[in-house]
Design a protein around this motif. Structure first.
Motif, PDB file in Angstrom:
ATOM      1  N   ARG A  13       2.268   3.429  -3.186  1.00 11.20           N
ATOM      2  CA  ARG A  13       1.534   3.030  -4.394  1.00 11.20           C
ATOM      3  C   ARG A  13       0.163   3.715  -4.459  1.00 11.20           C
ATOM      4  O   ARG A  13      -0.804   3.131  -4.913  1.00 11.20           O
ATOM      5  CB  ARG A  13       1.364   1.514  -4.422  1.00 11.20           C
ATOM      6  N   ASN A  14       0.091   4.923  -3.955  1.00  9.33           N
ATOM      7  CA  ASN A  14      -1.138   5.719  -3.978  1.00  9.33           C
ATOM      8  C   ASN A  14      -2.279   5.124  -3.171  1.00  9.33           C
ATOM      9  O   ASN A  14      -3.434   5.462  -3.390  1.00  9.33           O
ATOM     10  CB  ASN A  14      -1.618   5.985  -5.413  1.00  9.33           C
TER      11      ASN A  14
ATOM     12  N   GLU B 269       8.667   5.263  -5.483  1.00  4.54           N
ATOM     13  CA  GLU B 269       7.402   5.322  -4.734  1.00  4.54           C
ATOM     14  C   GLU B 269       6.691   6.637  -5.028  1.00  4.54           C
ATOM     15  O   GLU B 269       7.318   7.670  -5.233  1.00  4.54           O
ATOM     16  CB  GLU B 269       7.652   5.171  -3.240  1.00  4.54           C
ATOM     17  N   HIS B 270       5.391   6.580  -5.039  1.00  6.85           N
ATOM     18  CA  HIS B 270       4.585   7.767  -5.309  1.00  6.85           C
ATOM     19  C   HIS B 270       3.337   7.701  -4.459  1.00  6.85           C
ATOM     20  O   HIS B 270       2.955   6.656  -3.960  1.00  6.85           O
ATOM     21  CB  HIS B 270       4.222   7.851  -6.802  1.00  6.85           C
ATOM     22  N   GLY B 271       2.728   8.817  -4.265  1.00 11.27           N
ATOM     23  CA  GLY B 271       1.518   8.864  -3.462  1.00 11.27           C
ATOM     24  C   GLY B 271       1.455  10.162  -2.684  1.00 11.27           C
ATOM     25  O   GLY B 271       1.932  11.181  -3.139  1.00 11.27           O
ATOM     26  N   TYR B 272       0.912  10.079  -1.521  1.00 12.23           N
ATOM     27  CA  TYR B 272       0.769  11.294  -0.713  1.00 12.23           C
ATOM     28  C   TYR B 272       1.562  11.183   0.559  1.00 12.23           C
ATOM     29  O   TYR B 272       2.079  10.180   0.918  1.00 12.23           O
ATOM     30  CB  TYR B 272      -0.709  11.574  -0.421  1.00 12.23           C
TER      31      TYR B 272
ATOM     32  N   CYS C 292       0.814  -1.218   0.000  1.00 10.66           N
ATOM     33  CA  CYS C 292       0.000   0.000   0.000  1.00 10.66           C
ATOM     34  C   CYS C 292       0.851   1.273   0.000  1.00 10.66           C
ATOM     35  O   CYS C 292       0.581   2.207  -0.735  1.00 10.66           O
ATOM     36  CB  CYS C 292      -0.908   0.040   1.227  1.00 10.66           C
ATOM     37  N   HIS C 293       1.858   1.307   0.857  1.00  9.42           N
ATOM     38  CA  HIS C 293       2.660   2.521   1.012  1.00  9.42           C
ATOM     39  C   HIS C 293       3.546   2.731  -0.209  1.00  9.42           C
ATOM     40  O   HIS C 293       4.291   1.855  -0.623  1.00  9.42           O
ATOM     41  CB  HIS C 293       3.495   2.464   2.296  1.00  9.42           C
TER      42      HIS C 293
END
Length: 116
Positions: free
Chosen positions: A57-58, A113-116, A54-55
């Motif tokens: 990966r958006n 890694e990408h996301g918030y 999860c972390h």
């Protein structure tokens, strides 16, 4: 008794034994496949198979490279937070959690890694 009756009884006994064995087998750890022997897992392995799903990966927030204190990581892993589930000691052992928390705290950010 006929041979068919003996075979049916034998199959029934084997089925009950298999169910009993499954009931008393230790639970699988996160990322472990049925029948796979779980050896020592590194913090990087645990992150890749359990956290990294999860972390980064958006789905969940990026946690690497943020210097999150190890005690905070341990608390959130055991108790969950917002959409993140809690992980039991049968999924991530106490020793693995200690190593993982320290590793996350000291980790560098990963550019993939990408996301918030």
């Amino acid at each position: 008794m006929s041979r068919i009756v003996h075979r049916a009884k034998a199959r029934a006994i084997l089925a009950v034994a298999a169910l009993a064995a499954a009931a008393f087998a230790p639970p699988l750890l996160a990322g472990q496949k049925l029948g796979e022997v779980q050896g020592a897992r590194t913090a990087d392995d645990i992150y890749a198979k359990t956290c990294g799903y999860c972390h980064g990966r958006n789905v969940g927030p990026i946690i690497l490279g943020r210097a999150i204190p190890a005690d905070t990581v341990k608390y959130i892993v055991r108790h969950g937070q917002n959409g993140m589930p809690a992980f039991r000691p049968t999924e991530v052992t106490p020793a693995e959690l200690n190593a993982l928390a320290t590793w996350v705290e000291k980790s560098a950010a990963r550019k993939q890694e990408h996301g918030y």
